[in-house]
Design an enzyme around this catalytic site. Structure first.
Site, PDB file in Angstrom:
ATOM      1  N   GLU A 493       1.078  -1.326  -0.064  1.00 36.84           N
ATOM      2  CA  GLU A 493      -0.304   0.067   0.047  1.00 36.84           C
ATOM      3  C   GLU A 493       0.581   1.776   0.579  1.00 36.84           C
ATOM      4  O   GLU A 493       0.803   2.244  -0.833  1.00 36.84           O
ATOM      5  CB  GLU A 493      -1.053  -0.176   1.262  1.00 36.84           C
ATOM      6  CG  GLU A 493      -1.805  -1.273   0.837  1.00 36.84           C
ATOM      7  CD  GLU A 493      -3.052  -1.322   2.950  1.00 36.84           C
ATOM      8  OE1 GLU A 493      -2.947  -0.496   2.729  1.00 36.84           O
ATOM      9  OE2 GLU A 493      -2.864  -1.723   2.401  1.00 36.84           O
ATOM     10  N   GLU A 759       0.183 -16.147  11.397  1.00 34.44           N
ATOM     11  CA  GLU A 759      -1.136 -17.393  11.728  1.00 34.44           C
ATOM     12  C   GLU A 759      -0.747 -17.395  10.706  1.00 34.44           C
ATOM     13  O   GLU A 759      -1.160 -16.389   9.171  1.00 34.44           O
ATOM     14  CB  GLU A 759      -1.992 -17.314  12.314  1.00 34.44           C
ATOM     15  CG  GLU A 759      -2.500 -16.010  12.415  1.00 34.44           C
ATOM     16  CD  GLU A 759      -2.316 -14.706  12.606  1.00 34.44           C
ATOM     17  OE1 GLU A 759      -3.061 -14.312  14.106  1.00 34.44           O
ATOM     18  OE2 GLU A 759      -1.054 -14.219  12.600  1.00 34.44           O
TER      19      GLU A 759
END
Length: 906
Positions: A493, A759
């Site tokens: 971004e 994760e």
């Protein structure tokens, strides 16, 4: 004979009195104008002047000052302040003194110096002379015209000029959008890259000033400028995914003005106009996300030198101005800051070579190659490799941008060629090389670290290598995201999200000289308001929506400029905008609760918040904003507003606790909620320790010494635990190596902080691969401020901001062997260095001249504490405080010692 002897005595006494006019122990140094040393080009008509006082004596302070500002060095040397002479001003203020002399003139250089009077009214010598130079203050003083050229390549602009007189000085005023590279007579001017800094070009555009006196010669001179797309023409990634809309402002364009002053007093102005020539260049494409392509066969040797034949070049076009106000760029420019050598090369498949730089960072690769003409070498950049050792660019945001960071170089084939980027940068650790002739070596590719050139302000180290590694990781992450704005990541971004700025501003201030960086970003926020509340992303067209919690950064950053630098002018500048924002929050609040927002993202196994509702964090920040704007109102003498916002803060606090606090159980029902309620001073005073006890119990019993916090809780959890005595818990959390922990990230190769905890799947976004998230996200490293304000205990005092009064209160003194840090405050360097040695705790602190401090010593018995080898008798203790005793300090260097018989065992 007696008369001669008497005259001799009188002469000696007179000399003695003359000597006593000056106190050799006090000197004035570090003169700054608007935070810069000798700035070249400012457009603030009332700049702020500051200096640092040094003394070898304790308890030395300034009681008065005199500033001289002169139009010439000759006047100043003769102690003639023809522009401003303050006379002797009785004041201890040595920072943020607003210039109030004669009106400052465009392009003029002003010379200044300072002297002060000490605590005994002895006068110092004058400081070393400093200066500042004004930019172009009025629009009509710009004679240059905006020029451009419709080309898919990065265009080359050139102009030749004649100099027939002896040159006294020369200045260039340039704005090249999106980015420019300026050269004169074949030599690059300055060391800036990716210049100018990003702004909302429709509202303001930066220009940059250079002293080019030494680069010009009598006779014919050539000016050469290459333009890149930058943020002005970011035409590849225009995604509505983040509310960006159309990010393109227009085609690249140039404004150039050079002022020549000759020894005979005459002047000449060189401007960009229709007489300039232009040609396509060898940078065949460039985009901030997609990368840069360079064809060396298209180079035109000598194009930026005089005598070059440009008969077949094109005429430039006159183009529209960007629309915004031209503003002098007064922030540290982006520069090439370091070079990294690769640590390994692999060859996972024929023709493909993977360079491991050993560190995730922002910048580019420098290629060295000797190949035949037309050989094409491709470089791709990523943070990860797949299981086969091939490049895996997923975490750089391909799912959002649709592009892989890719550069290409086509050789010209005349020996050794060296190439590096000009108009983009990448976030990466690994570089994939394809097309190289033969087998490349480590010498063929180097990593160039690129970021805003903020000077280092802090330095920290301790006896615990895990903490040192965390600090190093935080620094690499933050530096990767300082590119004229605080970005969220250096690849996917590259946005200035306000929530990210809120979480990282304190740590940037402790580690870097960041005052102008954050001042600039505050104006970026202001330009995003457009008579409303700030966008979530600034500056520019990538708005990202508007949220009450992210918008709180507008007030927090202003507060931090006041808290850390004592800058009241920033409060005044943004006061109307801040109060507008507060009025908006009041309008959307229901019974003082703000329900909507983005929330505390990325708790373990989640992207969006669940345990900590958005209403909790948004109302918490609503309270914070009301509290600090009350304090800021008081600072600029807005008494009624200060009282109004103080009352509002009290009302919000009461409503917050009524809704979220379980008074009976002494908890806010969650690890992160307990952390944040304590961190933002929302817990009833009598219950704070009980809430902290429940926080600690949750970490141990429910999470086995792991955090369950989102980004806001992770920012504050360690300092809160340590503040309430749970130092062992902090150490165990930070030394954990199982998920979720920093040790787990390190075990997976992290060298910067990741967006998430590592994760692979998220409970709330089952289709998203966790490894697609950024591996370089500074909002996870904002807790690094705690190394300074917690572990070594160097804290600003809100009642005496700018470190005019310092609070020393260390943490982890029971679980670490030692810790030390230095912070270069606006008043001078502050040091804290403590260690446990045998049965003693030793602590050295340094308090700058013209400041004071309160030191909280970790001890139980007064008679066991020594200062500079002598017992202290005047120690005090706060109510209900058993772990610290405090003592007031004047300026100077001090050593403290605590006997172990009164000091808790580790």
């Amino acid at each position: 004979m007696k008369g001669i002897f008497l005259l001799f005595i009188i002469a000696i006494l007179s000399l003695s009195c003359a000597v006593k006019k000056y106190d050799s122990s006090i000197t004035v140094t570090g003169l700054r104008c608007d935070y810069f040393e000798n700035p070249l080009g400012i457009d603030n008509r009332n700049p702020k002047l500051s200096w640092i006082i040094k003394s070898t004596e304790k308890n030395q302070k300034q009681t008065a000052y005199q500033i001289l500002v002169a139009s010439s060095l000759k006047h100043l040397n003769n102690e003639k302040g023809d522009i401003w002479d303050t006379g002797k001003i009785k004041s201890d203020q040595s920072c943020q003194i607003i210039y109030q002399g004669k009106p400052l003139q465009s392009t003029k250089k002003y010379y200044w110096k300072v002297r002060v009077w000490d605590k005994n009214n002895n006068r110092s010598e004058w400081s070393i002379t400093a200066n500042w130079e004004m930019g172009l203050l009025k629009p009509e003083q710009w004679k240059a015209q905006w020029i451009g050229f419709n080309s898919q390549t990065a265009p080359l602009f050139r102009k030749e000029i004649e100099i027939s007189k002896t040159l006294k000085e020369a200045r260039v005023y340039i704005s090249g959008l999106g980015f420019y590279e300026l050269s004169i007579n074949g030599n690059k001017i300055g060391d800036h890259v990716l210049d100018p800094g990003q702004t909302d070009y429709e509202q303001r555009t930066f220009y940059v000033v250079y002293d080019v006196t030494q680069q010009l010669k009598q006779g014919t001179n050539a000016i050469g400028i290459m333009l890149g797309n930058g943020w002005y023409n970011q035409n590849v990634v225009n995604s509505a995914r983040y509310g960006w809309g159309d990010a393109v402002y227009g085609k690249p364009r140039l404004l150039f003005q050079m002022q020549l002053t000759f020894d005979d007093g005459t002047e000449k102005t060189v401007i960009s106009d229709e007489t300039w020539k232009v040609s396509p260049g060898p940078v065949t494409s460039n985009n901030l996300y997609a990368g840069e392509q360079y064809d060396a066969r298209l180079e035109q040797p000598g194009w930026n030198n005089s005598g070059f034949n440009d008969n077949d070049w094109n005429k430039v076009s006159l183009v529209e101005a960007p629309g915004g106000k031209l503003v002098c760029q007064n922030i540290p420019p982006i520069k090439k800051m370091d070079t990294i050598a690769p640590v390994n090369i692999t060859n996972p498949k024929p023709g493909i070579y993977i360079y491991d730089m050993g560190q995730n960072f922002a910048g580019w690769a420098k290629l060295t190659v000797n190949a035949e003409k037309g050989t094409k070498i491709q470089l791709r950049f990523a943070e990860n490799l797949d299981k086969n050792g091939l490049l895996n660019p997923a975490s750089t945001g391909v799912y959002a941008t649709g592009v892989v960071q890719t550069d290409g170089y086509t050789c010209k084939g005349n020996g050794t060629e060296i190439w590096e980027l000009r108009f983009t940068y990448h976030g990466f650790r690994y570089v994939e090389m394809a097309g190289f002739p033969g087998t490349p070596s480590k010498d063929n590719l180097k990593g160039i670290v690129v970021h805003s050139s903020l000077q280092e302000a802090g330095e920290f180290t301790c006896s615990d290598e895990r903490l040192n590694r965390l600090h190093k990781t935080a620094l690499w992450t933050e530096k990767s995201n300082l590119h004229s704005i605080p970005t969220d990541c250096p690849h996917r971004e590259r946005c200035g999200w306000l929530g990210d700025a809120f979480l990282t501003s304190d740590m940037t201030i402790y580690n870097f000289d960041a005052a102008t960086f954050w001042s600039k970003f505050l104006v970026d926020i202001e330009t995003s308001r457009r008579d409303g509340i700030p966008d979530n992303i600034v500056p520019g067209r990538r708005s990202g929506g508007k949220s009450p919690d992210w918008g709180a950064a507008y007030i927090q950053l202003t507060w931090n400029m006041f808290l850390y630098y004592g800058d009241k002018s920033v409060i005044s500048e943004h006061y109307d905008g801040m109060t507008f924002f507060m009025n908006h929050l009041q309008q959307i609040a229901s019974n003082n609760i703000v329900h909507n927002g983005i929330g505390s993202l990325f708790s373990p196994n989640r992207i969006t918040p669940e345990e900590t509702p958005k209403a909790f964090t948004s109302t918490m920040l609503y309270y914070f904003c009301a509290d600090v704007i009350s304090r800021m109102s008081k600072a600029i003498e807005k008494k009624s507003e200060a009282e109004k916002f103080a009352l509002l803060a009290t009302q919000i606090k009461n409503s917050f606790n009524s809704k979220f606090y379980n008074k009976e159980k002494k908890t806010y029902e969650g690890q992160e909620k307990n952390v944040l309620a304590l961190a933002f001073n929302l817990v009833p005073q009598e219950d704070k320790q009980a809430v902290a006890n429940n926080l600690n119990k949750d970490i141990i019993e429910n999470h086995n010494y792991h955090v369950s916090t989102g980004i806001f809780g992770s920012r504050y959890i360690y300092e809160i635990l340590a503040q309430f005595g749970f130092e062992e818990t902090v150490k165990k959390i930070l030394h954990s190596n199982t998920f979720p922990s920093y040790g787990y990230l390190f075990s997976r190769g992290a060298t910067t902080f990741w967006e998430n905890w590592g994760e692979l799947k998220f409970e709330d976004r089952l289709k998203i691969d966790g490894d697609e998230r950024s591996k370089n996200h500074p909002f996870q490293g904002g807790f690094d401020a705690w190394f300074y304000n917690g572990i070594v205990g160097i804290k600003p005092d809100p009642e005496n901001p700018g470190f005019k009064h310092i609070i020393f209160r260390p943490q982890l003194t029971n679980v670490l062997d030692s810790a030390k840090a230095t912070y270069n405050s606006i008043h001078g360097p502050i040091s804290s260095n403590w260690q446990n040695a045998g049965n003693e705790f030793k602590w050295f602190v340094s308090v700058p001249a013209n400041t004071t401090a309160t030191i909280f010593i970790p001890a139980n018995k007064q008679d066991s504490i020594f200062k500079n080898g002598k017992p202290i008798k005047e120690l005090k203790q706060l109510q209900n405080e058993t772990r610290f005793r405090f003592h007031e300090l004047e300026s100077g260097e001090y050593s403290f010692k605590v006997k172990r018989n009164s000091y808790p065992e580790k």
